[in-house]
Design a protein around this motif. Structure first.
Motif: not given
Length: 268
Positions: A236-242, A196-204, A209-216
């Motif tokens: 929808n985040n123009p210019g964003f690389t995930l 819910a906190y992150e959803r504030q970014l929708d449309g921004k 680049t966000l590099f999301l990594t985890g342990a298996g």
């Protein structure tokens, strides 16, 4: 020279000794040489004093190119106990091995991670890194201010996400790459609350680049990172690389392969 610049300028410069040598062709090549500069800096944002280590590669002394900078939180964190290398040392060695042409800034302060990485303290800590430390580094060293990376593990991985949310809402990103490994849900209490906190970014617009990594199959990766990735991928985040990646490793053990992967992908 202002006070913060002077603090870094007065830091002790220690040459990293080369290894290897000799005449046998079977011996490994010498380890690349670089320099580490150590200092402290007091934050005007939160009043805390942080130990700072800056690694510059061998090429820096004779080159002219402006280099990207990687800001690593918890630079003083030990990967284990006793004489185990710190997060800064481990990342520095990875950069030496690859010959990465970038500057590494290790930020101490692991003891205050519970305050610095979680809201509301994360706002002040982000201001320290982006508005105090980064300008000092960019005055003191030959850097490319358009290529800054922020790296964090666990609560630090959450802090990287929080930094993106805070800056994305403000419409002014301080980093080109946000490197989040094994992120927790911070102080939000649950994955749902983090989403819910992150959803504030929708449309921004998010030109980064966000590099999301985890342990298996680890709890953080399955229960937090994957749902976050799926949510952000649908936004929808123009210019964003995930970018998302998994590693067959433990919670802390995923940190080094994730960093090495980031170097390969973004700082070849």
């Amino acid at each position: 020279m202002d006070r913060r610049t002077a603090l870094l300028a007065l830091g002790a410069a220690t040459a990293l000794a080369a290894c290897g040598g000799g005449g046998s062709s079977s011996e490994p090549p010498p380890e690349p040489v670089g320099q580490v500069f150590s200092s402290t800096i007091k934050s005007e944002s939160n009043g805390a004093t942080y130990a700072i280590q800056v690694y510059v590669p061998q090429s820096y002394a004779t080159g002219t190119a402006a280099l990207p900078v990687i800001y690593a939180t918890e630079g003083d964190a030990l990967y284990g106990s006793g004489t185990t290398p710190t997060r800064f040392d481990t990342f520095k060695q990875a950069m030496q091995t690859r010959g990465t042409q970038a500057i590494l800034v290790g930020i101490g302060g692991t003891v205050t991670r519970g305050t610095d990485f979680l809201l509301p303290g994360a706002t002040r800590y982000l201001n320290f890194i982006a508005k105090e430390l980064a300008p000092v580094i960019e005055r003191q060293y030959r850097t490319d201010p358009k290529r800054r990376a922020l790296s964090g593990l666990s609560h630090g991985g959450y802090f990287v996400i929080a930094a993106l949310v805070l800056e994305g809402q403000a419409g002014a990103l301080s980093f080109s790459h946000y490197l989040s490994t094994e992120a927790s849900y911070g102080g939000h209490g649950s994955t749902a609350a983090l989403l819910a906190y992150e959803r504030q970014l929708d449309g921004k617009p998010l030109p980064a680049t966000l590099f999301l990594t985890g342990a298996g199959t680890g709890a953080n990766n399955v229960g937090i990172i994957k749902p976050l990735y799926e949510q952000m991928r649908a936004q929808n985040n123009p210019g964003f690389t995930l970018v998302n990646a998994d590693y067959n490793a433990s919670h802390v053990g995923a940190d080094l392969p994730a960093f090495e992967d980031a170097l390969k992908r973004f700082f070849p």
